[in-house]
Design a protein around this motif. Structure first.
Motif, short mmCIF file in Angstrom:
data_model
loop_
_atom_site.label_atom_id
_atom_site.label_comp_id
_atom_site.label_asym_id
_atom_site.label_seq_id
_atom_site.Cartn_x
_atom_site.Cartn_y
_atom_site.Cartn_z
N MET A 1 4.19 -0.47 13.84
CA MET A 1 2.84 -0.87 13.53
C MET A 1 2.85 -2.18 12.72
O MET A 1 2.05 -3.07 12.98
CB MET A 1 2.16 0.26 12.74
N ARG A 2 3.74 -2.29 11.75
CA ARG A 2 3.83 -3.51 10.95
C ARG A 2 4.24 -4.70 11.80
O ARG A 2 3.74 -5.80 11.60
CB ARG A 2 4.82 -3.33 9.81
N LEU A 3 5.14 -4.46 12.74
CA LEU A 3 5.59 -5.54 13.61
C LEU A 3 4.43 -6.04 14.47
O LEU A 3 4.27 -7.25 14.65
CB LEU A 3 6.74 -5.06 14.49
N LEU A 4 3.63 -5.14 14.96
CA LEU A 4 2.47 -5.53 15.77
C LEU A 4 1.49 -6.35 14.95
O LEU A 4 0.99 -7.38 15.41
CB LEU A 4 1.79 -4.28 16.34
N LEU A 5 1.23 -5.92 13.72
CA LEU A 5 0.34 -6.66 12.84
C LEU A 5 0.89 -8.05 12.55
O LEU A 5 0.17 -9.05 12.58
CB LEU A 5 0.12 -5.89 11.54
N LEU A 6 2.19 -8.13 12.30
CA LEU A 6 2.83 -9.41 12.03
C LEU A 6 2.72 -10.35 13.24
O LEU A 6 2.42 -11.52 13.11
CB LEU A 6 4.29 -9.20 11.65
#
Length: 57
Positions: A1-6
């Motif tokens: 999820m963090r990677l997608l947001l980044l």
């Protein structure tokens, strides 16, 4: 999820927004405004050059 947001944030930062060139009417208005400013500077320039720039005590 963090990677997608980044990745979404990075994609948003990489966008280049282009500005459309002025139309013929806008170009004419800009030229007129520049001429008026030049005329104003020529009329008031020498008078303001001899005046003191700061407040007098």
């Amino acid at each position: 999820m963090r990677l997608l947001l980044l990745l979404i944030l990075l994609a948003a930062c990489q966008r280049e927004e282009t500005v459309a060139p002025p139309t013929a009417e806008e170009h004419q208005r800009l030229d007129d405004a520049e001429s008026m400013l030049d005329n104003l500077a020529n009329e008031e320039g020498p008078a303001n050059a001899s005046a003191p720039s700061g407040p007098s005590n």
